[in-house]
Design an enzyme around this catalytic site. Structure first.
Site, PDB file in Angstrom:
ATOM      1  N   GLY A 117       0.817  -1.222   0.000  1.00 49.55           N
ATOM      2  CA  GLY A 117       0.000   0.000   0.000  1.00 49.55           C
ATOM      3  C   GLY A 117       0.842   1.259   0.000  1.00 49.55           C
ATOM      4  N   VAL A 165      -0.868   6.149   4.394  1.00 51.94           N
ATOM      5  CA  VAL A 165      -0.082   5.500   5.443  1.00 51.94           C
ATOM      6  C   VAL A 165       1.146   4.811   4.859  1.00 51.94           C
ATOM      7  CG1 VAL A 165      -0.099   3.663   7.166  1.00 51.94           C
ATOM      8  CG2 VAL A 165      -2.040   5.225   6.998  1.00 51.94           C
ATOM      9  N   SER A 174      -7.621  -0.017  13.636  1.00 48.56           N
ATOM     10  CA  SER A 174      -8.090   1.372  13.641  1.00 48.56           C
ATOM     11  C   SER A 174      -8.862   1.641  14.923  1.00 48.56           C
ATOM     12  CB  SER A 174      -9.010   1.590  12.446  1.00 48.56           C
ATOM     13  OG  SER A 174      -9.749   2.777  12.615  1.00 48.56           O
ATOM     14  N   SER A 175      -8.855   2.904  15.360  1.00 49.15           N
ATOM     15  CA  SER A 175      -9.618   3.239  16.573  1.00 49.15           C
ATOM     16  C   SER A 175     -11.121   3.076  16.354  1.00 49.15           C
ATOM     17  CB  SER A 175      -9.303   4.674  17.021  1.00 49.15           C
ATOM     18  OG  SER A 175      -9.739   5.591  16.042  1.00 49.15           O
ATOM     19  N   CYS A 176     -11.561   3.068  15.071  1.00 50.07           N
ATOM     20  CA  CYS A 176     -13.006   2.997  14.825  1.00 50.07           C
ATOM     21  C   CYS A 176     -13.544   1.573  14.955  1.00 50.07           C
ATOM     22  CB  CYS A 176     -13.364   3.593  13.470  1.00 50.07           C
ATOM     23  SG  CYS A 176     -12.850   2.591  12.107  1.00 50.07           S
ATOM     24  N   TYR A 197     -16.332  -2.549   7.873  1.00 46.34           N
ATOM     25  CA  TYR A 197     -14.885  -2.290   7.916  1.00 46.34           C
ATOM     26  C   TYR A 197     -14.303  -2.799   9.241  1.00 46.34           C
ATOM     27  CZ  TYR A 197     -10.621   0.567   8.261  1.00 46.34           C
ATOM     28  OH  TYR A 197      -9.320   0.999   8.417  1.00 46.34           O
ATOM     29  N   LYS A 204     -11.337  -5.589   9.894  1.00 48.81           N
ATOM     30  CA  LYS A 204     -10.093  -5.264  10.616  1.00 48.81           C
ATOM     31  C   LYS A 204      -9.931  -6.147  11.858  1.00 48.81           C
ATOM     32  CE  LYS A 204      -7.968  -2.087   8.267  1.00 48.81           C
ATOM     33  NZ  LYS A 204      -6.566  -2.264   7.848  1.00 48.81           N
ATOM     34  N   PRO A 206      -4.110   2.648  14.996  1.00 46.08           N
ATOM     35  CA  PRO A 206      -4.026   4.109  14.872  1.00 46.08           C
ATOM     36  C   PRO A 206      -5.360   4.808  15.065  1.00 46.08           C
ATOM     37  CG  PRO A 206      -3.884   3.071  12.706  1.00 46.08           C
ATOM     38  CD  PRO A 206      -3.945   1.957  13.718  1.00 46.08           C
ATOM     39  N   THR A 207      -5.298   6.027  15.554  1.00 42.40           N
ATOM     40  CA  THR A 207      -6.466   6.892  15.637  1.00 42.40           C
ATOM     41  C   THR A 207      -6.749   7.477  14.245  1.00 42.40           C
ATOM     42  OG1 THR A 207      -7.427   8.687  16.918  1.00 42.40           O
ATOM     43  CG2 THR A 207      -5.152   8.999  16.203  1.00 42.40           C
ATOM     44  N   LEU A 227      -6.408   9.481  11.025  1.00 43.76           N
ATOM     45  CA  LEU A 227      -5.143   9.945  10.436  1.00 43.76           C
ATOM     46  C   LEU A 227      -5.400  11.000   9.366  1.00 43.76           C
ATOM     47  CD1 LEU A 227      -3.702   6.368   9.949  1.00 43.76           C
ATOM     48  CD2 LEU A 227      -3.007   8.018  11.717  1.00 43.76           C
ATOM     49  N   HIS A 235     -12.343  11.412   4.773  1.00 40.67           N
ATOM     50  CA  HIS A 235     -12.558  11.640   6.202  1.00 40.67           C
ATOM     51  C   HIS A 235     -12.745  13.133   6.456  1.00 40.67           C
ATOM     52  CE1 HIS A 235     -10.791   7.550   6.598  1.00 40.67           C
ATOM     53  NE2 HIS A 235     -11.725   7.469   7.523  1.00 40.67           N
ATOM     54  N   ARG A 242     -13.103  13.894  17.986  1.00 44.11           N
ATOM     55  CA  ARG A 242     -12.150  13.027  17.291  1.00 44.11           C
ATOM     56  C   ARG A 242     -10.722  13.436  17.649  1.00 44.11           C
ATOM     57  NH1 ARG A 242     -16.255  10.784  16.643  1.00 44.11           N
ATOM     58  NH2 ARG A 242     -17.215   9.956  14.740  1.00 44.11           N
TER      59      ARG A 242
HETATM   60  P1  GDP Z   1     -15.463   8.630  11.501  1.00 41.37           P
HETATM   61  O1  GDP Z   1     -14.382   9.153  12.409  1.00 41.37           O
HETATM   62  O2  GDP Z   1     -15.350   7.176  11.220  1.00 41.37           O
HETATM   63  O3  GDP Z   1     -16.833   9.007  11.981  1.00 41.37           O
HETATM   64  O4  GDP Z   1     -15.234   9.270  10.054  1.00 41.37           O
HETATM   65  P2  GDP Z   1     -15.194  10.734   9.424  1.00 41.37           P
HETATM   66  O5  GDP Z   1     -13.826  11.300   9.533  1.00 41.37           O
HETATM   67  O6  GDP Z   1     -15.732  10.588   8.033  1.00 41.37           O
HETATM   68  O7  GDP Z   1     -16.233  11.635  10.236  1.00 41.37           O
HETATM   69  C1  GDP Z   1     -15.958  12.141  11.501  1.00 41.37           C
HETATM   70  C2  GDP Z   1     -17.037  13.109  11.926  1.00 41.37           C
HETATM   71  O8  GDP Z   1     -16.928  14.317  11.162  1.00 41.37           O
HETATM   72  C3  GDP Z   1     -18.485  12.614  11.762  1.00 41.37           C
HETATM   73  O9  GDP Z   1     -19.247  13.066  12.868  1.00 41.37           O
HETATM   74  C4  GDP Z   1     -18.933  13.345  10.489  1.00 41.37           C
HETATM   75  O10 GDP Z   1     -20.329  13.509  10.409  1.00 41.37           O
HETATM   76  C5  GDP Z   1     -18.216  14.686  10.682  1.00 41.37           C
HETATM   77  N1  GDP Z   1     -18.065  15.485   9.458  1.00 41.37           N
HETATM   78  C6  GDP Z   1     -18.367  16.815   9.350  1.00 41.37           C
HETATM   79  N2  GDP Z   1     -18.179  17.242   8.110  1.00 41.37           N
HETATM   80  C7  GDP Z   1     -17.697  16.193   7.401  1.00 41.37           C
HETATM   81  C8  GDP Z   1     -17.296  16.045   6.042  1.00 41.37           C
HETATM   82  O11 GDP Z   1     -17.348  16.954   5.228  1.00 41.37           O
HETATM   83  N3  GDP Z   1     -16.826  14.807   5.683  1.00 41.37           N
HETATM   84  C9  GDP Z   1     -16.748  13.766   6.570  1.00 41.37           C
HETATM   85  N4  GDP Z   1     -16.252  12.594   6.144  1.00 41.37           N
HETATM   86  N5  GDP Z   1     -17.152  13.881   7.853  1.00 41.37           N
HETATM   87  C10 GDP Z   1     -17.619  15.075   8.267  1.00 41.37           C
END
Ligand code: GDP
Length: 332
Positions: free
Chosen positions: A20, A25, A117-119, A146, A150, A173-174, A176, A189, A219
Site C-alpha cells: 500500500g 499510510v 483502527s480506533s473505529c 470495515y 479489521k 491508529p487513531t 489519520l 474523512h 475526534r
Molecule cells: P469517523 O471518524 O469514522 O466518523 O469518520 P469521518 O472522519 O468521516 O467523520 C468524523 C465526523 O466528522 C463525523 O461526525 C462526520 O459527520 C463529521 N463530518 C463533518 N463534516 C464532514 C465532512 O465533510 N466529511 C466527513 N467525512 N465527515 C464530516
C-alpha cells in the site's frame, strides 16, 4: 554478511515490503524508512500486484521473500463511504489481509505489522479507550463492515502468532491525515474534507461551509508521518500480537476542528451543520500510555499538521490542473 544480520531490522539492507505504498499510510512508512536509511524497500502498485488475488500474492511472496512486511494496504474511507459500500469494505479488506498475512506465514516473514483502527472499538467504549476494550461491546453501525474485517485481521495475526509462533504485531491508529490523503467531497474523512470545503468556499467567496452532523462528536487526529515513525518503532522494539494504540491522547469536537481549519485557511464565513448526515461514534479517544511507555511520542501538533495537510491539498489540486492542462494539449 550472515543471514541473521541480513534479516535484522537494525540492518539497513533488510528486505522490507510496504504493502500500500501509494496510500497515505504506506507512503508515509516508505518515506520514514528511506529517511532512516533503509535501502531495500519493495513496492508494488495495485496495477502491478492485486492484493485481493491470492495467486498473485502467493507468487509475489514466493519470488521476493521479504523479511519484514508493513501491511498498510486497505480499502479506507470516511463515514459516508463506509456506510454506503459496506460489502466492498468487508470483501476487499478481508481478502487483502488474508492473502498477505497467510503468504507471510508460508514464506517465513520475520515480522509483520498489521494496522487496525480506533473505529473498530465498541461504539460506547469508556474514554480514553484502552487496548483491552476491543470486542467488549456493539460496534458503530456506520462502519461495522470495515470494523469486522479489521478485527478479523487482528485475530488472524494473533491466531498465527499463537499457533505458529510468528512475530505478527497489531497497531491501532487513531484518525489519520497527511500527505497523499483523499480529498473527495463524499468519500474522504472529515479533516481532508473540511480543508477542501473551506478552501473552495474561500476561493469562490461563499458565505458558508456545510459541516456534516451536529459538530459535537469528538475526534483525535494523528499526522500520518508520526504514525509511520510509530510503526517502524514498534517493528524494532515490540514483539507481541497484543494490540497497541497509536494516537496523540488529545481530541476536539468537529465544530472546534472546523473552526480551527477556517482560522488556518483565513476563511471568515460561517459554519452550518447538516444534521441529516450521521454523527457516527460520539467519541473515540485512545489511551496511548502503552506506546508512550515504549518510548514513542508524536511530533506534529494539529495546528502544524493542518498547515502541512493544506500544502498537500494545494499540491494535489495543482497537479490535477496540470494533468488536465496536458490532456487538453494532447487533444488539441
Ligand atoms: P469517523 O471518524 O469514522 O466518523 O469518520 P469521518 O472522519 O468521516 O467523520 C468524523 C465526523 O466528522 C463525523 O461526525 C462526520 O459527520 C463529521 N463530518 C463533518 N463534516 C464532514 C465532512 O465533510 N466529511 C466527513 N467525512 N465527515 C464530516
Amino acid at each position: 554478511m550472515n543471514k541473521m544480520e541480513q534479516t535484522d531490522l537494525k540492518n539497513l539492507e533488510a528486505k522490507i515490503y510496504v504493502a500500500g505504498h501509494k496510500g497515505m499510510v504506506g507512503s508515509a512508512i516508505e518515506r520514514a524508512l528511506t529517511n532512516q536509511g533503509y535501502t531495500n524497500i519493495i513496492k508494488r502498485t495495485s496495477k502491478q500486484l492485486d492484493l485481493t488475488d491470492k495467486l498473485e500474492v502467493d507468487h509475489f511472496f514466493a519470488t521476493e521473500k521479504p523479511d519484514y512486511v508493513f501491511l498498510a494496504a486497505a480499502k479506507v474511507g470516511g463515514i459516508l463511504a463506509n456506510n454506503t459500500y459496506p460489502a466492498d469494505f468487508l470483501f476487499q479488506n478481508i481478502n487483502i489481509q488474508n492473502n498477505v498475512i497467510h503468504a507471510s506465514l508460508v514464506n517465513k516473514v520475520k515480522k509483520l505489522l498489521f494496522l487496525g483502527s480506533s473505529c473498530i472499538y465498541p461504539k460506547h467504549a469508556p474514554q480514553p479507550i484502552k487496548e483491552e476494550y476491543l470486542l467488549t461491546g456493539a460496534l458503530e453501525a456506520t462502519n461495522d463492515a470495515y470494523a469486522i474485517a479489521k478485527i478479523c485481521g487482528i485475530k488472524m495475526c494473533q491466531a498465527y502468532a499463537k499457533q505458529y509462533s510468528v512475530n505478527f504485531i497489531n497497531a491501532m491508529p487513531t484518525n489519520l491525515y497527511g500527505k497523499n490523503d483523499n480529498y473527495h467531497l463524499e468519500h474522504s474523512h472529515v479533516l481532508p474534507a473540511l480543508i477542501r470545503k473551506i478552501h473552495e468556499a474561500k476561493d469562490t467567496g461563499a458565505a458558508e461551509v456545510t459541516v456534516w452532523g451536529t459538530g459535537t462528536p469528538k475526534r483525535e487526529f494523528l499526522y500520518a508521518d508520526d504514525l509511520a515513525e510509530a510503526c517502524i518503532h514498534l517493528m524494532k522494539v515490540y514483539n507481541s500480537s497484543d494490540i497497541v494504540n497509536i494516537g496523540t491522547g488529545e481530541d476536539l469536537t468537529i465544530n472546534e476542528l472546523a473552526t480551527s481549519i477556517s482560522k488556518a485557511l483565513e476563511y471568515e464565513g460561517n459554519l452550518v451543520f447538516d444534521v441529516s448526515k450521521p454523527d457516527g461514534t460520539p467519541r473515540k479517544l485512545l489511551d496511548v500510555s502503552k506506546i508512550k511507555n515504549t518510548g514513542w511520542e508524536p511530533k506534529v501538533g494539529l495546528d502544524e499538521g493542518v498547515l502541512l495537510a493544506y500544502q498537500d491539498y494545494l499540491q494535489q489540486i495543482n497537479y490535477s490542473k496540470m494533468a488536465v492542462g496536458n490532456e487538453a494539449l494532447c487533444v488539441s
